[in-house]
Design a protein around this motif. Structure first.
Motif, mmCIF file in Angstrom:
data_model
loop_
_atom_site.group_PDB
_atom_site.id
_atom_site.type_symbol
_atom_site.label_atom_id
_atom_site.label_comp_id
_atom_site.label_asym_id
_atom_site.label_seq_id
_atom_site.Cartn_x
_atom_site.Cartn_y
_atom_site.Cartn_z
ATOM 1 N N MET A 33 103.755 63.510 -13.942
ATOM 2 C CA MET A 33 104.163 62.384 -14.772
ATOM 3 C C MET A 33 105.413 61.719 -14.204
ATOM 4 N N ALA A 34 106.386 62.511 -13.802
ATOM 5 C CA ALA A 34 107.638 61.969 -13.276
ATOM 6 C C ALA A 34 107.412 61.263 -11.940
ATOM 7 N N ALA A 35 106.586 61.845 -11.099
ATOM 8 C CA ALA A 35 106.304 61.213 -9.805
ATOM 9 C C ALA A 35 105.582 59.883 -10.000
ATOM 10 N N GLY A 36 104.654 59.841 -10.946
ATOM 11 C CA GLY A 36 103.961 58.588 -11.246
ATOM 12 C C GLY A 36 104.928 57.526 -11.752
ATOM 13 N N ALA A 37 105.847 57.933 -12.617
ATOM 14 C CA ALA A 37 106.849 56.995 -13.135
ATOM 15 C C ALA A 37 107.768 56.524 -12.013
ATOM 16 N N LEU A 38 108.125 57.423 -11.119
ATOM 17 C CA LEU A 38 108.972 57.048 -9.993
ATOM 18 C C LEU A 38 108.258 56.062 -9.073
ATOM 19 N N LEU A 39 106.996 56.319 -8.784
ATOM 20 C CA LEU A 39 106.231 55.386 -7.962
ATOM 21 C C LEU A 39 106.167 54.015 -8.616
ATOM 22 N N GLU A 40 105.967 53.993 -9.907
ATOM 23 C CA GLU A 40 105.893 52.734 -10.647
ATOM 24 C C GLU A 40 107.220 51.988 -10.576
ATOM 25 N N SER A 41 108.301 52.716 -10.707
ATOM 26 C CA SER A 41 109.611 52.071 -10.746
ATOM 27 C C SER A 41 110.091 51.608 -9.372
ATOM 28 N N THR A 42 109.598 52.231 -8.321
ATOM 29 C CA THR A 42 110.039 51.842 -6.981
ATOM 30 C C THR A 42 109.240 50.687 -6.428
ATOM 31 N N GLY A 43 108.165 50.338 -7.093
ATOM 32 C CA GLY A 43 107.387 49.194 -6.666
ATOM 33 C C GLY A 43 106.353 49.498 -5.605
ATOM 34 N N SER A 44 106.107 50.760 -5.302
ATOM 35 C CA SER A 44 105.094 51.097 -4.312
ATOM 36 C C SER A 44 103.759 50.513 -4.729
ATOM 37 N N ASN A 45 103.260 49.616 -3.914
ATOM 38 C CA ASN A 45 101.983 48.964 -4.177
ATOM 39 C C ASN A 45 101.930 48.282 -5.542
ATOM 40 N N SER A 46 103.078 47.987 -6.116
ATOM 41 C CA SER A 46 103.091 47.447 -7.476
ATOM 42 C C SER A 46 102.420 46.088 -7.562
ATOM 43 N N ALA A 47 102.246 45.415 -6.446
ATOM 44 C CA ALA A 47 101.574 44.112 -6.468
ATOM 45 C C ALA A 47 100.081 44.257 -6.691
ATOM 46 N N GLU A 48 99.559 45.438 -6.491
ATOM 47 C CA GLU A 48 98.119 45.648 -6.617
ATOM 48 C C GLU A 48 97.791 46.238 -7.991
ATOM 49 N N GLN A 49 97.134 45.464 -8.808
ATOM 50 C CA GLN A 49 96.805 45.905 -10.161
ATOM 51 C C GLN A 49 95.924 47.153 -10.151
ATOM 52 N N GLU A 50 95.005 47.219 -9.216
ATOM 53 C CA GLU A 50 94.119 48.387 -9.146
ATOM 54 C C GLU A 50 94.942 49.659 -8.937
ATOM 55 N N TRP A 51 95.902 49.600 -8.020
ATOM 56 C CA TRP A 51 96.750 50.768 -7.764
ATOM 57 C C TRP A 51 97.538 51.135 -9.015
ATOM 58 N N ARG A 52 98.088 50.142 -9.686
ATOM 59 C CA ARG A 52 98.857 50.393 -10.912
ATOM 60 C C ARG A 52 97.974 51.067 -11.964
ATOM 61 N N THR A 53 96.719 50.643 -12.042
ATOM 62 C CA THR A 53 95.788 51.242 -13.000
ATOM 63 C C THR A 53 95.554 52.710 -12.665
ATOM 64 N N PHE A 54 95.303 53.007 -11.390
ATOM 65 C CA PHE A 54 95.111 54.406 -10.984
ATOM 66 C C PHE A 54 96.350 55.236 -11.321
ATOM 67 N N ASN A 55 97.525 54.697 -11.049
ATOM 68 C CA ASN A 55 98.766 55.411 -11.313
ATOM 69 C C ASN A 55 98.939 55.675 -12.801
ATOM 70 N N GLN A 56 98.672 54.675 -13.633
ATOM 71 C CA GLN A 56 98.785 54.858 -15.081
ATOM 72 C C GLN A 56 97.770 55.885 -15.595
ATOM 73 N N GLN A 57 96.561 55.859 -15.057
ATOM 74 C CA GLN A 57 95.547 56.845 -15.447
ATOM 75 C C GLN A 57 96.002 58.255 -15.070
ATOM 76 N N MET A 58 96.625 58.393 -13.908
ATOM 77 C CA MET A 58 97.138 59.693 -13.477
ATOM 78 C C MET A 58 98.209 60.189 -14.443
ATOM 79 N N ILE A 59 99.115 59.312 -14.824
ATOM 80 C CA ILE A 59 100.184 59.691 -15.747
ATOM 81 C C ILE A 59 99.596 60.099 -17.097
ATOM 82 N N MET A 60 98.660 59.323 -17.607
ATOM 83 C CA MET A 60 98.035 59.644 -18.900
ATOM 84 C C MET A 60 97.283 60.971 -18.835
ATOM 85 N N ALA A 61 96.607 61.233 -17.724
ATOM 86 C CA ALA A 61 95.888 62.493 -17.562
ATOM 87 C C ALA A 61 96.857 63.670 -17.504
#
Length: 99
Positions: A33-61
């Motif tokens: 969960m923390a790594a997913g939040a860190l990735l989200e906050s650092t902007g890694s691939n943040s321009a890609e909605q698909e990537w953001r969706t995968f990351n959010q699904q990982m955090i929720m799981a």
């Protein structure tokens, strides 16, 4: 280097018998969960909605896994890992690791 070992810990969980094993699983879920939040906050691939969706699904799981761990419910942990965590991880790897 952070997420893969922790998700492997969650996926490899079975026949959990000690408080130490449950604690290791809790640490793994919180780390994902923390790594997913860190990735989200650092902007890694943040321009890609698909990537953001995968990351959010990982955090929720990982949250679902954490709830199962807190309840010491091995069946719910298995479901969270296999039904909720594995699909976004595998989909993201297929999409982005090949690039």
């Amino acid at each position: 280097s952070i997420i893969t070992p922790m998700t492997n810990t969650l996926w490899g969980a079975y026949d959990i018998q000690t408080e130490q094993q449950w604690q290791e699983l809790e640490n793994a879920a919180v780390t994902v969960m923390a790594a997913g939040a860190l990735l989200e906050s650092t902007g890694s691939n943040s321009a890609e909605q698909e990537w953001r969706t995968f990351n959010q699904q990982m955090i929720m799981a990982a949250r679902a896994a954490l709830e199962a761990i807190e309840n010491q419910d091995e069946e719910a942990l298995f479901a969270a890992g296999n039904d909720q965590l594995y699909p976004p991880c595998e989909s993201c790897h297929q999409r982005y690791m090949a690039q």
